[in-house]
Design a protein around this motif. Sequence first.
Motif, mmCIF file in Angstrom:
data_model
loop_
_atom_site.group_PDB
_atom_site.id
_atom_site.type_symbol
_atom_site.label_atom_id
_atom_site.label_comp_id
_atom_site.label_asym_id
_atom_site.label_seq_id
_atom_site.Cartn_x
_atom_site.Cartn_y
_atom_site.Cartn_z
ATOM 1 N N LYS A 299 35.342 52.928 24.908
ATOM 2 C CA LYS A 299 36.227 51.926 24.303
ATOM 3 C C LYS A 299 36.611 50.800 25.254
ATOM 4 O O LYS A 299 37.230 49.816 24.835
ATOM 5 N N VAL A 300 36.267 50.947 26.538
ATOM 6 C CA VAL A 300 36.711 49.944 27.511
ATOM 7 C C VAL A 300 35.571 49.520 28.423
ATOM 8 O O VAL A 300 34.592 50.250 28.609
ATOM 9 N N ASN A 301 35.713 48.327 28.969
ATOM 10 C CA ASN A 301 34.884 47.845 30.068
ATOM 11 C C ASN A 301 35.734 47.789 31.318
ATOM 12 O O ASN A 301 36.925 47.426 31.243
ATOM 13 N N ILE A 302 35.160 48.122 32.461
ATOM 14 C CA ILE A 302 35.872 48.027 33.730
ATOM 15 C C ILE A 302 35.470 46.726 34.421
ATOM 16 O O ILE A 302 34.276 46.427 34.562
ATOM 17 N N TYR A 303 36.481 45.952 34.846
ATOM 18 C CA TYR A 303 36.222 44.669 35.479
ATOM 19 C C TYR A 303 36.900 44.576 36.843
ATOM 20 O O TYR A 303 37.977 45.153 37.051
ATOM 21 N N GLN A 304 36.286 43.799 37.727
ATOM 22 C CA GLN A 304 36.967 43.387 38.941
ATOM 23 C C GLN A 304 38.092 42.437 38.544
ATOM 24 O O GLN A 304 37.980 41.697 37.563
ATOM 25 N N LYS A 305 39.161 42.424 39.300
ATOM 26 C CA LYS A 305 40.259 41.520 38.983
ATOM 27 C C LYS A 305 39.877 40.077 39.333
ATOM 28 O O LYS A 305 39.098 39.841 40.254
ATOM 29 N N PRO A 306 40.424 39.103 38.596
ATOM 30 C CA PRO A 306 40.115 37.702 38.898
ATOM 31 C C PRO A 306 40.701 37.284 40.236
ATOM 32 O O PRO A 306 41.608 37.930 40.764
ATOM 33 N N THR A 307 40.169 36.193 40.769
ATOM 34 C CA THR A 307 40.657 35.645 42.032
ATOM 35 C C THR A 307 41.208 34.246 41.808
ATOM 36 O O THR A 307 41.041 33.657 40.740
ATOM 37 N N VAL A 308 41.856 33.700 42.814
ATOM 38 C CA VAL A 308 42.417 32.358 42.714
ATOM 39 C C VAL A 308 41.317 31.305 42.668
ATOM 40 O O VAL A 308 41.386 30.334 41.913
ATOM 41 N N ASN A 309 40.264 31.517 43.462
ATOM 42 C CA ASN A 309 39.236 30.486 43.603
ATOM 43 C C ASN A 309 37.866 30.885 43.065
ATOM 44 O O ASN A 309 36.899 30.126 43.196
ATOM 45 N N GLY A 310 37.755 32.068 42.463
ATOM 46 C CA GLY A 310 36.472 32.496 41.920
ATOM 47 C C GLY A 310 35.491 33.000 42.955
ATOM 48 O O GLY A 310 34.321 33.212 42.650
ATOM 49 N N GLN A 311 35.960 33.223 44.170
ATOM 50 C CA GLN A 311 35.093 33.701 45.241
ATOM 51 C C GLN A 311 35.268 35.214 45.407
ATOM 52 O O GLN A 311 36.286 35.673 45.897
ATOM 53 N N TYR A 312 34.260 35.944 44.983
ATOM 54 C CA TYR A 312 34.292 37.411 45.050
ATOM 55 C C TYR A 312 34.155 37.867 46.500
ATOM 56 O O TYR A 312 33.273 37.419 47.224
ATOM 57 N N SER A 313 35.038 38.759 46.927
ATOM 58 C CA SER A 313 34.995 39.238 48.313
ATOM 59 C C SER A 313 34.965 40.753 48.397
ATOM 60 O O SER A 313 35.376 41.337 49.391
ATOM 61 N N GLY A 314 34.479 41.397 47.335
ATOM 62 C CA GLY A 314 34.371 42.846 47.356
ATOM 63 C C GLY A 314 35.415 43.513 46.489
ATOM 64 O O GLY A 314 36.441 42.931 46.134
#
Length: 448
Positions: A299-314
Amino acid sequence: MNLKKRLVLALLAMIVVLSGCSSNVGSGGGGSSEEHSGQDGKTIEIAMMSANPYLDEAIKQYKKIRPDVHIEIKAYKATPQIEENTSSEPLTKADVEKYVQTVSTQLMSGKGADIIVMNELPKDKYVAKNMLVNFYDLMDQDSDFDRNQYYQNIFKSSQNGDGLYAMPFSFVLDAFSGNKDLLEQANIEINDRTWTWDDLKGALKQLKEKAGEDYVGFVNLFPVQLLSEYIEANYDKLIDQGQANFDSDLFRGMMKQIKSMYDEGVLSTEFSSDYSKSLFNNANLLDPITGLAQVLDPKVNIYQKPTVNGQYSGTPFKSYFTLGMNSKSKVQEEAWNFIKFMLSEEMQSSPMVGGFAMHKGVVEKQLKDAKKQAVEGTLTGQKFDANTVESKIQELHKLIDGTGKNLSSDFKVVSIAVEEFDSYMSGQKSVEDVSKLIQNRVNTYINE
């Protein structure tokens, strides 16, 4: 053990780690004696805000193999033993501040305990003043310690500079869960490697347009919680080389963004128990067993949390229990041997660890057990084929191996920001005035 009971126990373990729950703490008055502990070479003194079940269990087991070593606990707030279906008195802000002040004063004077529970303490300040031991030095000097048995990426993300000064014993992965039905209904697509909080805000507006005004992004996510999350995720930018950076476009942008989401109704300050109206929820992956159950949930998808600048750092993570070692300790060898024991496979297998263990072998065994339960249908009440389960285990591995952001911060810095933030949310002060006020207060604190 069914999943619901296991999840409750996992959550309880986390709460216990944060709040303390054992009566085995001596006087609870806190503080080292005038003479530094351990001068006979056989006594290790440990300072903590309140008792910790994992530490209690480690001490109990260590006594069996090293009866010659006495471990003395100095708890700064004694709390009663938790009984089934009861809860202990929660720690207050004043309790935390007292612990921080007392430990800091002792370390500044060259005294204090040999081992210190570091959570909530200003680690950056202690490292800058050479008050803590670099655990990498102890590892390098110990031929019996094999770093390869542990998640070295967690070690690395827990560093100050090139040194490891607060030893993590477990970690929890920080994530969001998305309601699949609502995501499909609102035709929302998410790339969680690049999305920002502005993207999330846009998704929430789209949800309201497609599903109705009574739908929200989250239930029971309040402004001060969101501000704390922003600060934790960007702490290295807001406190840079011992200087505050709150009087900045970066932080003012965060405050404006939070206020706009509540002003525009995509987030709500009202308490609700109806999670079906929420597009997202916080979904901390607590441990291998419950973590696998969460990623298997159809019933769910797991997502990384959003960032301020869209730069993923792990993958962001938290470690709710870390230990530091006093650089002035006269029993560093004995203290390291005890900490090394806490990192052993035996101790890392304890249910009191409260999270993903640092020992990779322990996590692998727990995931193997969880896979068996999932295939048999005893993990969630639903049977899964082995290939599906294995693919989800690999998703978990990818999240663990991709950890890169340790969500840690100085309790006092966050407290100052939260205290002043309310006057902006209520419209009493401008964003510029609040950012300057926070900046001045944080700099005063840092320079104390």
